[in-house]
Design an enzyme around this catalytic site. Structure first.
Site, PDB file in Angstrom:
ATOM      1  N   SER A  34       4.439  -1.506  -3.022  1.00  0.00           N
ATOM      2  CA  SER A  34       3.828  -0.546  -3.925  1.00  0.00           C
ATOM      3  C   SER A  34       3.004   0.423  -3.093  1.00  0.00           C
ATOM      4  O   SER A  34       2.848   0.246  -1.885  1.00  0.00           O
ATOM      5  CB  SER A  34       2.928  -1.264  -4.939  1.00  0.00           C
ATOM      6  OG  SER A  34       1.817  -1.845  -4.271  1.00  0.00           O
ATOM      7  N   LYS A  35       2.467   1.444  -3.736  1.00  0.00           N
ATOM      8  CA  LYS A  35       1.663   2.434  -3.012  1.00  0.00           C
ATOM      9  C   LYS A  35       0.501   1.762  -2.300  1.00  0.00           C
ATOM     10  O   LYS A  35       0.096   2.144  -1.206  1.00  0.00           O
ATOM     11  CB  LYS A  35       1.138   3.477  -3.998  1.00  0.00           C
ATOM     12  CG  LYS A  35       0.385   4.632  -3.376  1.00  0.00           C
ATOM     13  CD  LYS A  35       1.307   5.629  -2.714  1.00  0.00           C
ATOM     14  CE  LYS A  35       0.570   6.879  -2.277  1.00  0.00           C
ATOM     15  NZ  LYS A  35       1.411   7.849  -1.610  1.00  0.00           N
ATOM     16  N   ARG A  36      -0.044   0.705  -2.916  1.00  0.00           N
ATOM     17  CA  ARG A  36      -1.167  -0.001  -2.307  1.00  0.00           C
ATOM     18  C   ARG A  36      -0.724  -1.008  -1.261  1.00  0.00           C
ATOM     19  O   ARG A  36      -1.539  -1.500  -0.482  1.00  0.00           O
ATOM     20  CB  ARG A  36      -1.971  -0.742  -3.394  1.00  0.00           C
ATOM     21  CG  ARG A  36      -2.721   0.186  -4.345  1.00  0.00           C
ATOM     22  CD  ARG A  36      -3.541  -0.636  -5.320  1.00  0.00           C
ATOM     23  NE  ARG A  36      -4.312   0.193  -6.225  1.00  0.00           N
ATOM     24  CZ  ARG A  36      -5.111  -0.279  -7.178  1.00  0.00           C
ATOM     25  NH1 ARG A  36      -5.231  -1.603  -7.333  1.00  0.00           N
ATOM     26  NH2 ARG A  36      -5.779   0.532  -7.966  1.00  0.00           N
ATOM     27  N   LYS A  37       0.547  -1.348  -1.272  1.00  0.00           N
ATOM     28  CA  LYS A  37       1.031  -2.403  -0.389  1.00  0.00           C
ATOM     29  C   LYS A  37       2.190  -1.897   0.464  1.00  0.00           C
ATOM     30  O   LYS A  37       3.314  -2.372   0.360  1.00  0.00           O
ATOM     31  CB  LYS A  37       1.472  -3.626  -1.202  1.00  0.00           C
ATOM     32  CG  LYS A  37       0.339  -4.264  -2.008  1.00  0.00           C
ATOM     33  CD  LYS A  37       0.859  -5.422  -2.827  1.00  0.00           C
ATOM     34  CE  LYS A  37      -0.251  -6.063  -3.643  1.00  0.00           C
ATOM     35  NZ  LYS A  37       0.278  -7.178  -4.478  1.00  0.00           N
TER      36      LYS A  37
ATOM     37  N   ASP B 112       1.672   9.861   5.022  1.00  0.00           N
ATOM     38  CA  ASP B 112       0.410   9.198   4.678  1.00  0.00           C
ATOM     39  C   ASP B 112      -0.087   8.370   5.856  1.00  0.00           C
ATOM     40  O   ASP B 112      -1.291   8.297   6.111  1.00  0.00           O
ATOM     41  CB  ASP B 112       0.590   8.286   3.459  1.00  0.00           C
ATOM     42  CG  ASP B 112       0.542   9.044   2.143  1.00  0.00           C
ATOM     43  OD1 ASP B 112       0.013  10.172   2.138  1.00  0.00           O
ATOM     44  OD2 ASP B 112       1.041   8.518   1.134  1.00  0.00           O
TER      45      ASP B 112
END
Length: 486
Positions: A256-259, A266
């Protein structure tokens, strides 16, 4: 035996290039480099509703930053590239019409409303396979041709053979994989707007570009039987297929974006070096066969082979990436790192980059940081006098006798020549011995006074970079601050 290795990376510019896509591009590039083959960039921009110009620019910049240079295109001196599918619409229509003419595809006039209703009916009936019911396949050829000639909107569907049979292919990573034709519906080749679907464009372009090996993510395994049927319908030999392992987050779930599923750029913005991300991504599903982890591009390309790519999921461990980035930062010279750091310092308002001692700052801090941003932020006390002091350290090292000690040391420092690390260390050790103290009793208060924190690079090297005037000013400021408190 394949005469020439030709591979491609074919992203769709509907969003940023995430690390899974970058790993696919990297493995294609490595396979080409390790075999003396050709690496092609092909932009699959036929989904015009989701197309983003900014996404295209980011994909190209991400590949450039990682150093994944293409072998056909303006930069490589070739005729064109990257290839854009939106510029090849006539080629796809020609091939779709060929299949219609040979009875291997047909126009479908079903509206989206009918298809939605059909899908709901099939789901309500809990049918094992939900798909198109082939209504338009049963239209007489003359009627279908007349409707098309009249301009009735239609798509072109592939006529999956009605004979139930296996579709088998050998995956270079996973071995033999088999599907049956009765689980495949008559899929769309050409949309009503004249743009091809992924299936048609992918196969036609791979054939036209002479692609020998298709290396892509494992989410495309289910599409491969459709592609094989298309190759058979055209009478073309198959390329070799290799579906790369999925990348999971450290907890075993989906990225995910957080993982870990951030964009490549980025990671650049977060302070990672391209060579570190390159090295890290190469080890997601592949290993060189020995204990090496930190390897440069040439070493990785020389060791790369598909038989060392594992089918089991790879884990995206951002802690390991940070560690690896730290290794690359330490290996780079201060002069080579400085151009990466200067924009960060400018953004923080620290410096305009003209001070001659800036490489020394980088040299002192690079072994203690794991990201460029971290190094840039940790350098704050080289540019600004401390406004606060680390609370716990101040309680321990800034006692009532602190002002006298700091001023005594400052007086001695004023006479040190030259103001460099070795004479400074000699002074502190001699003073500590004369006072029957451990050197730390002098070093810790000084470090806190000049930097505001209790940690950092070697004190004497740091003082040398700061210079006599700054060191003495900060020690006097700390002495006054202690007096105010006590």
């Amino acid at each position: 035996m394949v005469d020439e290795i030709r591979v491609r990376f074919a992203p769709s510019p509907t969003g940023y290039l995430h690390v899974g896509g970058a790993r696919t591009a990297l493995f294609n590039w490595l396979f080409a480099r390790s075999t003396g083959g050709t690496f092609i960039l092909r932009i699959e921009d036929t989904d015009r509703a989701r197309y983003q110009e900014s996404a295209l620019a980011e994909i190209i910049e991400s590949l450039r930053w990682l150093g994944l240079d293409q072998d056909e295109g303006p930069e490589a001196g070739g005729p064109r590239g990257p290839y854009f599918q939106s510029e090849r619409l006539a080629l796809y229509r020609e091939h779709a019409d060929r299949l219609v003419g040979e009875g291997k595809a047909y126009p479908c006039f079903c509206t989206s409303e009918r298809l939605d209703a059909l899908r709901r009916e099939q789901e309500a009936a809990k049918l094992p396979h939900v798909g198109y019911d082939r209504t338009c396949r049963r239209l007489p050829p003359g009627e279908a041709a007349a409707r098309r000639a009249a301009g009735t909107p239609c798509v072109i569907r592939f006529a999956v053979p009605e004979e139930v049979r296996p579709v088998t292919f050998n995956d270079l990573i996973r071995g033999d994989i088999e599907y049956r034709t009765d689980v495949l519906d008559d899929f769309v080749l050409l949309k009503s707007d004249g743009f091809p679907t992924y299936h048609l464009a992918n196969v036609v372009d791979d054939r036209a570009m002479g692609i020998s090996h298709v290396l892509r993510g494992d989410e495309w395994i289910a599409s491969t039987p459709r592609h094989i049927l298309l190759y058979e319908a055209f009478g073309w030999p198959l390329p070799r297929f290799a579906h790369l392992p999925v990348i999971l987050s450290p907890d075993g779930g989906k990225l995910s974006k957080r993982k870990g599923a951030a964009s490549v750029l980025d990671y650049r913005r977060a302070g990672y070096l391209p060579e570190a991300l390159f090295n890290f991504l190469a080890l997601l599903g592949w290993a060189p066969g020995d204990d090496r982890e930190v390897m440069d591009r040439g070493e990785i390309a020389a060791a790369f082979s598909l038989d060392r790519v594992h089918p089991k999921p790879a884990v995206f461990d951002e802690e390991k990436l940070a560690w690896m980035n730290g290794q690359y930062m330490m290996a780079r010279s201060a002069e080579a790192l400085l151009p990466e750091i200067l924009p960060l310092w400018a953004k923080l308002g620290f410096t305009d980059g003209t001070e001659p001692w800036l490489p020394k700052v980088v040299d002192l801090l690079k072994s203690r940081a794991r990201r460029l941003n971290e190094l840039a932020e940790d350098a704050v006390w080289f540019f600004r006098d401390p406004e606060t002091y680390e609370e716990k350290a101040a309680a321990k090292h800034f006692g009532p006798d602190g002002p006298a000690l700091l001023r005594e040391l400052a007086e001695a420092l004023a006479a040190v020549e030259p103001f460099t690390a070795a004479p400074l260390e000699a002074l502190y050790r001699a003073t500590a011995e004369a006072k029957a103290l451990s050197p730390g009793k002098l070093i810790h208060p000084t470090r806190l006074a000049v930097s505001g924190v209790s940690f950092g690079p070697g004190l004497f090297e740091m003082m040398e970079v700061l210079g006599r005037e700054t060191v003495l000013r900060r020690m006097e400021a700390a002495a006054r601050r202690i007096e105010e408190k006590h």
